[in-house]
Design a protein around this motif. Structure first.
Motif: not given
Lengths: 260, 226
Positions: A2-3, A6-7, A10, A14, A17-18, A21-22, A25, A28
């Motif tokens: 399970d761990s 989950e890792e 995650l 992440a 998400f990164v 963001i890139i 930018i 923009v």
């Protein structure tokens, strides 16, 4: 187990998400660059417009100067010289006293003509505003009007005026010239006051006449007010402000505010 | 490798951040000086925090993190003061950051009674950075300049803080939730996730420091606006 799952979840979240963001930018930066290009194009357009207006202004000043010269030669100097010629051609040698009087009158008329020619030559310098300065150019323009004998002219100025670049001075002079031309053409005025002052790093040119005035709102709406619109757009081009206050039968006051 | 990521990557990233700020060190610029000293302090604090854990000097190193949060709040105040954003937003952010600094001082005073890091302050800082970034770009788009945006120090400072804190906001919010859960009755799995989250935060910090160092090196080489 399970761990571990989950890792991994995650890590995936992440990384996603990164990446977002890139990408954001980068978007923009790209959008900003496009805006910059638009700004550059706008500035280029404004520069071109300014150059065109400057050229047009120079041509108009030349045309106006030539018109003034032609009128002055025909109406004033020509007439004076004709009278002098008439005087000289009617001299009778038998009558010495009368001949002497005629010669003296002719001399006076020729001197007057020479003075007028000198003033006329000075007015031709109106094109070279950078050399003589805005105040002198306006003063020369007023002298021509004064010679017509139709107007009572008053001119006052500060010694120190704001530091304005030569190109802006040229356009400002053309606005003044256009205003004076409008007074001559439409105002039926007998008195013209011009005042050039410097107040808090601003040169304020005030032109007042006692003519018949006009309805400013009508002029704004009317398609014939092209000259008026031209003056306003030219003032805006040199970052100046043009205010025209006029009432029917109450004269007109034109104020041009030039910033340093 | 895992220990390096969870323990040593953080001080190393701040060291990179410090080196990058050496490139732009300028005594006449408040922003540059603030960034230089902040990155120096952050490097020292993070080295101390990691050293304490690695050499088992103490099990509770959160003291250093609260000090770091106070420093971050103040450096952000300086940065916000020196970038062009809406004045009302500026004042609001100053207020929140000052409040956050006082909250960190309070946590610092009671740190010995708490064994887990309270990441709420860091979440607030991340929130402020996101608001600052948003208004910075709004202002930039309102008043477009001819200078290339990526040729300015402000842009890279904003990108660095945004990149780090935008990710941090969610990581630390989740971290806060987990630590609150673990503290009364947490499982082993939760503890592993907390450590992993910290590792993830360190990776993002490392990437942001690398991007920042690279961009500031280019600015320094081209002698651009800093």
């Amino acid at each position: 187990m399970d761990s571990l799952s989950e890792e991994i979840t995650l890590l995936i979240i992440a990384t996603g998400f990164v990446t977002i963001i890139i990408i954001s930018i980068i978007i923009v930066v790209v959008v900003y660059q496009r805006k910059q290009q638009l700004l550059l194009k706008e500035q280029e357009h404004e520069r071109n417009l300014f150059s065109q207006t400057l050229l047009q202004t120079q041509i108009e000043i030349q045309e106006q100067t030539l018109t003034n010269i032609s009128q002055e030669l025909h109406d004033n100097i020509g007439q004076t010289l004709s009278v002098a010629k008439l005087n000289l051609s009617t001299i009778k040698m038998e009558n010495a006293e009368e001949s002497l009087q005629k010669i003296n009158t002719s001399k006076q008329l020729i001197t007057e003509s020479l003075t007028n020619i000198r003033d006329l030559a000075k007015s031709m310098l109106g094109e070279k505003i950078a050399e003589i300065g805005l105040q002198q150019a306006v003063q020369n323009e007023l002298k021509i009007l004064e010679h017509t004998g139709l107007y009572q002219i008053s001119f006052s100025t500060d010694k120190a005026v704001a530091n304005i670049c030569a190109q802006h001075e040229l356009i400002a002079f053309r606005i003044v010239q256009e205003t004076l031309h409008n007074i001559v053409k439409h105002a039926e005025a007998t008195k013209i006051d011009v005042d050039i002052n410097n107040v808090s790093q601003q040169t304020i040119i005030t032109i007042t006449d006692n003519g018949k005035g006009f309805n400013i709102d009508e002029l704004k709406e009317n398609s014939t007010g092209i000259g008026f619109k031209n003056m306003i757009s030219r003032a805006a081009l040199i970052n100046a402000e043009l205010q025209i206050n006029s009432t029917v039968l109450g004269g007109t006051k034109t104020i041009l505010l030039l910033k340093e | 490798m895992f220990t390096i990521i969870t323990n040593w990557l953080e001080p190393f990233s701040y060291l990179l951040f410090f080196i990058a700020n050496i490139f732009i060190f300028n005594k006449s610029s408040v922003k540059s000086m603030a960034l230089f000293y902040y990155s120096g302090i952050a490097t020292v604090l993070m080295c101390a925090a990691s050293g304490c854990v690695a050499f088992q000097l103490t099990t509770n190193n959160i003291f250093f993190y609260y000090l770091f949060e106070i420093a971050t709040s103040f450096v952000l105040i300086v940065i916000i003061k020196n970038i062009s954003i809406n004045k009302t937003i500026k004042k609001l952010l100053f207020f929140i950051l000052l409040l956050n600094a006082f909250y960190s001082i309070y946590l610092l005073a009671i740190f010995s009674s708490i064994s887990l890091f309270n990441s709420l302050g860091a979440v607030v800082i991340s929130f402020c950075v996101m608001v600052m970034t948003l208004f910075y770009f709004i202002q930039k788009f309102k008043k477009v300049e001819l200078t290339k945006i990526y040729h300015t120090l402000d842009f890279w400072v904003i990108v660095r803080f945004f990149f780090l804190h935008c990710t941090n906001f969610f990581i630390l919010l989740y971290y806060y939730y987990l630590t609150k859960k673990i503290y009364p009755n947490g499982s082993y799995n939760d503890a592993v996730i907390v450590t992993n989250l910290w590792g993830l935060h360190n990776i993002v910090l490392f990437i942001s420091s690398l991007i920042y160092m690279q961009s500031l090196w280019i600015l320094y080489q081209k002698k651009l606006h800093y």
